[in-house]
Each structure stands twice: as structure tokens, then as C-alpha cells.
Write an enzyme that holds these catalytic residues in place. Structure first.
Site, PDB file in Angstrom:
ATOM      1  N   ARG A 129     161.466 -53.543 -56.547  1.00 10.85           N
ATOM      2  CA  ARG A 129     161.718 -54.267 -55.305  1.00 10.85           C
ATOM      3  C   ARG A 129     161.731 -55.774 -55.473  1.00 10.85           C
ATOM      4  O   ARG A 129     161.533 -56.513 -54.506  1.00 10.85           O
ATOM      5  CB  ARG A 129     160.727 -53.819 -54.226  1.00 10.85           C
ATOM      6  N   THR A 173     156.971 -49.784 -58.983  1.00 11.86           N
ATOM      7  CA  THR A 173     158.272 -49.921 -58.323  1.00 11.86           C
ATOM      8  C   THR A 173     158.311 -51.137 -57.394  1.00 11.86           C
ATOM      9  O   THR A 173     159.361 -51.450 -56.848  1.00 11.86           O
ATOM     10  CB  THR A 173     158.573 -48.666 -57.476  1.00 11.86           C
ATOM     11  N   GLU A 191     151.937 -39.324 -57.016  1.00 14.63           N
ATOM     12  CA  GLU A 191     152.372 -37.956 -57.316  1.00 14.63           C
ATOM     13  C   GLU A 191     151.871 -37.476 -58.674  1.00 14.63           C
ATOM     14  O   GLU A 191     152.175 -36.366 -59.102  1.00 14.63           O
ATOM     15  CB  GLU A 191     153.906 -37.867 -57.268  1.00 14.63           C
ATOM     16  N   ASN A 275     149.598 -41.861 -50.131  1.00 16.01           N
ATOM     17  CA  ASN A 275     149.134 -40.493 -49.913  1.00 16.01           C
ATOM     18  C   ASN A 275     147.942 -40.132 -50.792  1.00 16.01           C
ATOM     19  O   ASN A 275     147.807 -40.611 -51.907  1.00 16.01           O
ATOM     20  CB  ASN A 275     150.264 -39.506 -50.192  1.00 16.01           C
ATOM     21  N   ASP A 317     152.414 -36.125 -46.666  1.00 18.45           N
ATOM     22  CA  ASP A 317     152.843 -37.248 -47.508  1.00 18.45           C
ATOM     23  C   ASP A 317     153.341 -38.434 -46.688  1.00 18.45           C
ATOM     24  O   ASP A 317     154.349 -39.046 -47.011  1.00 18.45           O
ATOM     25  CB  ASP A 317     153.926 -36.824 -48.512  1.00 18.45           C
ATOM     26  N   ASP A 319     152.774 -41.673 -46.521  1.00 14.88           N
ATOM     27  CA  ASP A 319     152.208 -42.889 -47.126  1.00 14.88           C
ATOM     28  C   ASP A 319     152.107 -44.029 -46.117  1.00 14.88           C
ATOM     29  O   ASP A 319     153.018 -44.244 -45.310  1.00 14.88           O
ATOM     30  CB  ASP A 319     153.087 -43.370 -48.276  1.00 14.88           C
ATOM     31  N   ARG A 344     155.035 -44.384 -42.007  1.00 12.03           N
ATOM     32  CA  ARG A 344     155.801 -43.199 -42.368  1.00 12.03           C
ATOM     33  C   ARG A 344     155.557 -42.069 -41.363  1.00 12.03           C
ATOM     34  O   ARG A 344     156.431 -41.235 -41.122  1.00 12.03           O
ATOM     35  CB  ARG A 344     155.399 -42.735 -43.777  1.00 12.03           C
ATOM     36  N   TRP A 493     168.322 -47.156 -45.124  1.00 11.05           N
ATOM     37  CA  TRP A 493     167.380 -47.383 -46.223  1.00 11.05           C
ATOM     38  C   TRP A 493     167.433 -48.824 -46.724  1.00 11.05           C
ATOM     39  O   TRP A 493     166.989 -49.155 -47.813  1.00 11.05           O
ATOM     40  CB  TRP A 493     167.666 -46.421 -47.373  1.00 11.05           C
TER      41      TRP A 493
END
Length: 599
Positions: A129, A173, A191, A275, A317, A319, A344, A493
Site C-alpha cells: 500500500r 502488505t 491467516e 481477525n 473474519d 478484521d 468490515r 476496491w
């Protein structure tokens, strides 16, 4: 006698720190530059530029383009500092410095040598990002968790530090937040059973200043049990440990891969945690604090001021890492220092950012059905908690439950794609996902570096929708209501940009850059770029001319099927099937497109 040199050194360090902070702040205050990914420390993503406005935006043209040479998902945006543009890519995280006064000539290129084995450990595409700027340095947080400071003029490495261990599933990320003499850095990997944390490194040399974990003992979390509050009450001793079974917290998730904001007046930094691990809720009874939590911490020490857990014992999930937008607004007739967060889980929250008082919690997508509401009665033992609908729960009495028709899907009513705020209209402009899911949890064992998910998902548009998977909305954070909504074929998005020209920009997964009227939502301009847009729109000037730029390059969670060549509908944590039709509208790419009005 010996105290004089020490005092002199201390004073020089303070002056250096103040200079670095003031320099970045000055650049953020200058609308001609785009000095930070979020536009400013408040995450408002608003520009005072108005050369391009609602009356002439229809005349926008493509002014120039730049190919990044990489074909995965392009999130984030370029920076512009002193007529130099800094462009980043997904893995392998190349950084380009482009001379905006010389036809975009490449001044330097930095291409880190990373182990490609980090790619399969990255959830939901190899995105990044964006870079940050401070103190003459460009700061890049690579996929392999190495944080690298580059000389902004030459691209030479000034310092480098390793923030995590990809062999355990720790990756990155996100961008970083430079503030004062520090760089705030998060971690990805929920995850894979990673325990989330935020780390402050020295901007000068990369040395670690403090680290605060998302869960665990108070000492690890930098929590004072009597001074850190949750909904106005002290959290108490080891508030996290009491909500986990055994040592599950050690692999409990709560990663910090989202956005950060900062309030200079209170010296507090704000961010959200992700999460809990695993995705199978039956394997981790309890509220699983402090996953899914908004955190406010003192910048200098990292000590927690207040928490608010939005989704206790998450089963879906959802987050909590989405951006915290800071505003000073009138609320119920009183001037308040607010924090607005679009989670979310489908609820839009407004809180007092100094105290953590919960002021508003309302659905920003009418399709949200997993909970009826958030309890707002301060006298109730359920105060601040979402009221879960049993039909959409994914566990019952400690047993797995296969549930269908849950709205929103795991990618939320909004994922990390940042919203914007216009002080002119007082509205928030929010890219949203109008997507639901079926959820099948299953038992999973933890192995370091291996997926630790424990759920199979299927995603699809909300049943009562117009057939599309997204909306772009304007939101009133005082009333907690949608002012207007624009339906889109796919999830929106892209990060939004609001400007003083009464225009709001955003991108679509098909690849369109769109401009709409900030007051009415009327579409004013649309142009299809070469690939789907999951990047964030930004703006700047050169020689007095305003430009609007956006990265296109389909990918991210929604576009993982195209980005990674996946075809099984259940792959990509359910997104491959949900977004299968994307391939009918766009293809892979990696390009910066810059727009301007004709001369």
C-alpha cells in the site's frame, strides 16, 4: 562539566526531531504535494486543490502514463515530493523516482532482492500500500517484512531492519506511518497464526523504540490495567489473557496490516487490529481480546490509552484494520474531536477520539444481517456489543455450524480501501462491498508457516441487490445514515479522494476512474484505464497545473483469481468464485495513469 556535551547532544536531537516532523507536516499542508499515503495524519484524503472542479472535470484527459512492469494487484498511490514522484509496485516491491519536470524521467530505481518463497505466505495477493516520506528518506516496508529507508535523492539504502519472520507467516502488505522521530510499522499474517503487533522504529537509524502486541500479558501489550479503558472503564489486569483459552493467544492473530492516523494535539496514534486466529471460532472460546479492536496509544511510549472491540469473538473474519478518520466536528450541538471508522463488519462507528466514548454505530450497507444492532445503552451489560443473529453464527455451544446467506462476506462491507472526508460538505465518501457468503468452519491444527484458517467460503452478491457487488456512498457520521449511494457492478476496491472543487474521485474493479459531485453523487466523468483499479486516487500540481493520478492493476482479495491465475471457486478464501465475472471486463496490468485538464 560533563553534562554540557550531553545537554548539547540532547538539544541537537530535539531540534533534529522537531525539524523532521515540521518538514513532513509542512509538505502535508501543501496541497501541491502528496506527501503521505493518507493525504494527512487525519486520514481525511482531502485536497484543497480546486483547479479541477465539478464544472470542468468532464473535460479531463489522460496526460501521461507509466508502466510499473509488474502484473499483480496495485494498491496504495504514488507520493509527490518537490516535483519528484515516487511510485511503488507489488512484490518484488520496486520503487521508482520520477522527475515530473523532465517528462517523468526515471531518476532512480530500487528493486529489493526478496526470497520468492514469501509469495505463497501472503494472504490475498502480493499487494503493497505504498511508500512513505520523512526526513529526506523514502521508507518502504517490503513483503518479507524488511523496513528499508532510502535516500530520497539517490535511492541508496540508509538503513534497513527486519520486522518479522516469513517462515512463521509474518509478511507485510501495508504502508508505514512516519511521525516525529519514529516510523510506525505493522505486520500481516493473521491467516497463519501470527500474533499481531505495532512497532515504532527510529526514523534516524531504524533502531526499535517500542513494540506493542495486540494480545497477551499487559507488559507485552503496553497496557496499564487501571489507566487503559474500554468503553470508559479500566480494562483490568491481563484483560486479554482472560478472554483466551490456554495459550491460544500466542497464535491469536490480531494483525495490524491497515492504516494509521495521528492526532498531534493529544499525541495519540490510532489503528485497528485484525481477525483472531483461527477462523474457526469454536477453537477459541471467549471474546479473544484485543483482536478486532480500535486502539489509541501514546506515540512516544506506545502505552495504550483506550480500546474499543467492535466484534468480540469474531466468527466471520471481520478484521478491524480499516482506517480511522479524525475530524473536529459539531456533534449534537457540541464541538467534539471525533474518530470515524467504517468496519468490515458493516457498521459505521463514530467515537470521541480522546476518550473512546462510543457515539454512533449504524449499518452502512442495509444488507448487513449478521447482527441486528450495536447496543448503545450504557447501563446494559451488552453496551457496545453487536447483537448477533443466531441464524448467521458459525458456531453453537462450541460446535461448528455451516451457515448460509451471511452479509457481509468475510471481505466486509468495506475492506482496507480508504474512505475520504470533505470539510466542505461534512460527508464521508465510502467505497463498499455489497457481498454475502456461505461459511463452513472446520477444525485445523497450527503449524508454523502453514495456513491456519479453518473455514471454507463462498461469496456472491447480496440477494436483494441490483445485481451489483458494490456501492459508493456518502455518509453522515453524526446521524449514522447514508446520504446517497451509487451502485456498481463489482465491489468498489479503490481509495476515494475528495477535493475543494466539490469533486470526489474513485476507481472501479473494471478499471474506470470516476468523478462524482460531492453533494449529490451525480457522475461527472468516467474513463477506463487498462486494468482494474484497487489503488487510491491522489492529486498534485506541477508548475501550477493540477493533476489526478491513480494506479491500475487488478488484484487484491477481490481480484486474486485474475492476479494469481486461480480458478477453483473456493480459492482465494471464496473470492475466486465471487468475482469470476471480472475476467469479462478487465485483465492484468500495472500502470499509473495521470489526468489533467487540456491546456
Amino acid at each position: 562539566m560533563r553534562t554540557l556535551p550531553i545537554l548539547g547532544l540532547a538539544m541537537s536531537l530535539c531540534v533534529g526531531t522537531a525539524y523532521a516532523d515540521a518538514d513532513l507536516q509542512k509538505r502535508m499542508d501543501d496541497p501541491n504535494q502528496w506527501a503521505i499515503q493518507t493525504g494527512d495524519y487525519q486520514n481525511q484524503r482531502y485536497s484543497e486543490l480546486d483547479q479541477i472542479n465539478k464544472d470542468n472535470v468532464k473535460d479531463l484527459q489522460v496526460d501521461w502514463t507509466f508502466s510499473t512492469g509488474v502484473l499483480r494487484g496495485h494498491e496504495g498511490s504514488p507520493l509527490v515530493i518537490d516535483n519528484v514522484m515516487y511510485v511503488h509496485t507489488p512484490f518484488p516491491n520496486i520503487v521508482y523516482a520520477l522527475d515530473l519536470k523532465d517528462d517523468g524521467k526515471i531518476i532512480w530505481k530500487y528493486e529489493p532482492k526478496q526470497d520468492p518463497n514469501v509469495i505463497p505466505v501472503m494472504c490475498c495477493d502480493t499487494v503493497n500500500r505504498g511508500v512513505a516520506y520523512a526526513d529526506g528518506k523514502i521508507i518502504l516496508h517490503q513483503a518479507d517484512t524488511n523496513v528499508v529507508a532510502l535516500d530520497a535523492k539517490t535511492g541508496e539504502v540508509v538503513w534497513s531492519v527486519t520486522n518479522g519472520d516469513p517462515s512463521k507467516g509474518e509478511t507485510n502488505t501495508a504502508t508505514v506511518l512516519p511521525v516525529k522521530d519514529k516510523v510506525l510499522v505493522g505486520i500481516s499474517g493473521g491467516e497463519f497464526g501470527v500474533r499481531g503487533s505495532v512497532t515504532a522504529y527510529s526514523l534516524k537509524d531504524g533502531s526499535q523504540v517500542w513494540r506493542a502486541y495486540s494480545m497477551g500479558p499487559d507488559s507485552d501489550m503496553l497496557v496499564d490495567p487501571e489507566k487503559t479503558t474500554h468503553l470508559g472503564k479500566p480494562v483490568g489486569k491481563d484483560s486479554s489473557l482472560a478472554t483466551w483459552e490456554g495459550d491460544q493467544w500466542k497464535i491469536g492473530g490480531g494483525t495490524t496490516w491497515g492504516w494509521y492516523s495521528y492526532d498531534p494535539e493529544s499525541n495519540l496514534v490510532y489503528y485497528g487490529t485484525g481477525n483472531p486466529s483461527t477462523w474457526n471460532p469454536a477453537q477459541r472460546p471467549g471474546d479473544n481480546r484485543w483482536s478486532m479492536t480500535i486502539m489509541a496509544r501514546d506515540l512516544d511510549t506506545g502505552m495504550a490509552r483506550w480500546f474499543y472491540q467492535m466484534t468480540p469473538h469474531d466468527e466471520w473474519d471481520y478484521d478491524g484494520i480499516n482506517e480511522m478518520i479524525l475530524t473536529d466536528q459539531e456533534f449534537n450541538g457540541e464541538q467534539r474531536k471525533l474518530l470515524t471508522h467504517f468496519d468490515r463488519n458493516g457498521f459505521g462507528y463514530t467515537l470521541d477520539r480522546l476518550t473512546g466514548e462510543l457515539l454512533v454505530a449504524e449499518k452502512f450497507d442495509p444488507a448487513v444481517n449478521w447482527a441486528t444492532h450495536v447496543e448503545m445503552d450504557k447501563n446494559s451489560d451488552q453496551y457496545g456489543r453487536p447483537q448477533v443473529v443466531a441464524e448467521y453464527s458459525t458456531e453453537h455451544n462450541g460446535e461448528d455450524v455451516n451457515s448460509t446467506g451471511i452479509c457481509p462476506a468475510a471481505l466486509g462491507s468495506k475492506d482496507q480501501q480508504p474512505a475520504s472526508f470533505s470539510p466542505k460538505t461534512g460527508l464521508f465518501y465510502v467505497p463498499t462491498n455489497h457481498v454475502c457468503m456461505d461459511y463452513e468452519p472446520f477444525r485445523v491444527a497450527y503449524t508454523a508457516g502453514q495456513p491456519y484458517v479453518g473455514a471454507t467460503l463462498a461469496m456472491y452478491p447480496a440477494a436483494d441487490s441490483h445485481g451489483g457487488m458494490g456501492n459508493f456512498i456518502a455518509w453522515d457520521n453524526e446521524k449514522g445514515e447514508i446520504k446517497w449511494s451509487i451502485p456498481e457492478r463489482f465491489s468498489v476496491w479503490s481509495g476515494a479522494l475528495a477535493t475543494a472543487g466539490d469533486v470526489v474521485f474513485y476507481g472501479t474493479l473494471e478499471g474506470y476512474l470516476k468523478a462524482v459531485d460531492a453533494n449529490t453523487g451525480e457522475e461527472l466523468y468516467s474513463f477506463k484505464t487498462p486494468s482494474g483499479i484497487i489503488g487510491n486516487v491522489m492529486t498534485y500540481t506541477v508548475d501550477g497545473k493540477q493533476y489526478v493520478g491513480v494506479l491500475s492493476g487488478i488484484g487484491g482479495w477481490a481480484g486474486i483469481g485474475l492476479a494469481a491465475g486461480l480458478t477453483n471457486p473456493n480459492e482465494g478464501l471464496g473470492a475466486v468464485g465471487g468475482y469470476a465475472a471480472l475476467s469479462d471486463y478487465t485483465a492484468l496490468g500495472g500502470q499509473l495513469t495521470v489526468f489533467a485538464l487540456p491546456n
